[in-house]
Write a protein that holds these residues in place. Sequence first.
Motif, mmCIF file in Angstrom:
data_model
loop_
_atom_site.group_PDB
_atom_site.id
_atom_site.type_symbol
_atom_site.label_atom_id
_atom_site.label_comp_id
_atom_site.label_asym_id
_atom_site.label_seq_id
_atom_site.Cartn_x
_atom_site.Cartn_y
_atom_site.Cartn_z
ATOM 1 N N ILE A 98 108.147 7.095 101.723
ATOM 2 C CA ILE A 98 107.875 8.359 100.948
ATOM 3 C C ILE A 98 107.449 8.170 99.463
ATOM 4 C CG2 ILE A 98 109.508 9.810 102.331
ATOM 5 C CD1 ILE A 98 111.496 9.727 100.082
ATOM 6 N N LYS A 102 106.901 12.803 95.383
ATOM 7 C CA LYS A 102 106.795 14.097 95.765
ATOM 8 C C LYS A 102 107.417 14.448 97.124
ATOM 9 C CE LYS A 102 102.752 14.977 93.111
ATOM 10 N NZ LYS A 102 101.451 15.254 93.177
ATOM 11 N N GLN A 137 106.371 13.134 99.953
ATOM 12 C CA GLN A 137 105.547 13.464 101.010
ATOM 13 C C GLN A 137 105.667 11.791 101.816
ATOM 14 O OE1 GLN A 137 103.441 15.649 101.654
ATOM 15 N NE2 GLN A 137 104.564 16.919 100.185
ATOM 16 N N GLY A 167 102.470 12.727 106.271
ATOM 17 C CA GLY A 167 101.760 13.916 105.766
ATOM 18 C C GLY A 167 102.868 15.248 105.482
ATOM 19 N N CYS A 168 103.877 15.108 106.121
ATOM 20 C CA CYS A 168 104.833 16.052 106.036
ATOM 21 C C CYS A 168 105.776 15.809 104.783
ATOM 22 C CB CYS A 168 105.756 16.149 107.047
ATOM 23 S SG CYS A 168 105.157 16.553 108.692
ATOM 24 N N CYS A 169 106.279 16.923 104.275
ATOM 25 C CA CYS A 169 107.200 16.776 103.176
ATOM 26 C C CYS A 169 108.502 16.506 104.080
ATOM 27 C CB CYS A 169 107.228 18.036 102.353
ATOM 28 S SG CYS A 169 108.499 18.088 101.123
#
Length: 103
Positions: free
Chosen positions: A24, A27, A29, A45-47
């Motif tokens: 990660i 942020k 992400q 691509g996901c949080c």
Amino acid sequence: MADEHIIEGFHSMWDNFPGIARLIDKKHQIIASNKKAEEAGFAAGCCCAKVGKTEIHKGCLAHRMFQTMEAQLDCPSEGKVRGWVPVQGHDDLSVHFTLVVPK
């Protein structure tokens, strides 16, 4: 952003990990994730903080890890361990893992 070398290194080290692992950024992400993480919905691509129920992210130590650049570890519940490990030479990246310890 992580280059392909960092992502390949992540997969080399974490794809066979018996828990959830994801690379990660600051942020939250997800840059890369192992198979167990993908199965749990933690896809690139996901949080990270928006996957699953809100309560599973309670007590997240990512901010502390990025502030100190020292690995952080906690046990949010009995038999469950979470960790945040800085990626050497990349102050904007961390490996975040969750492991359920068998009884």
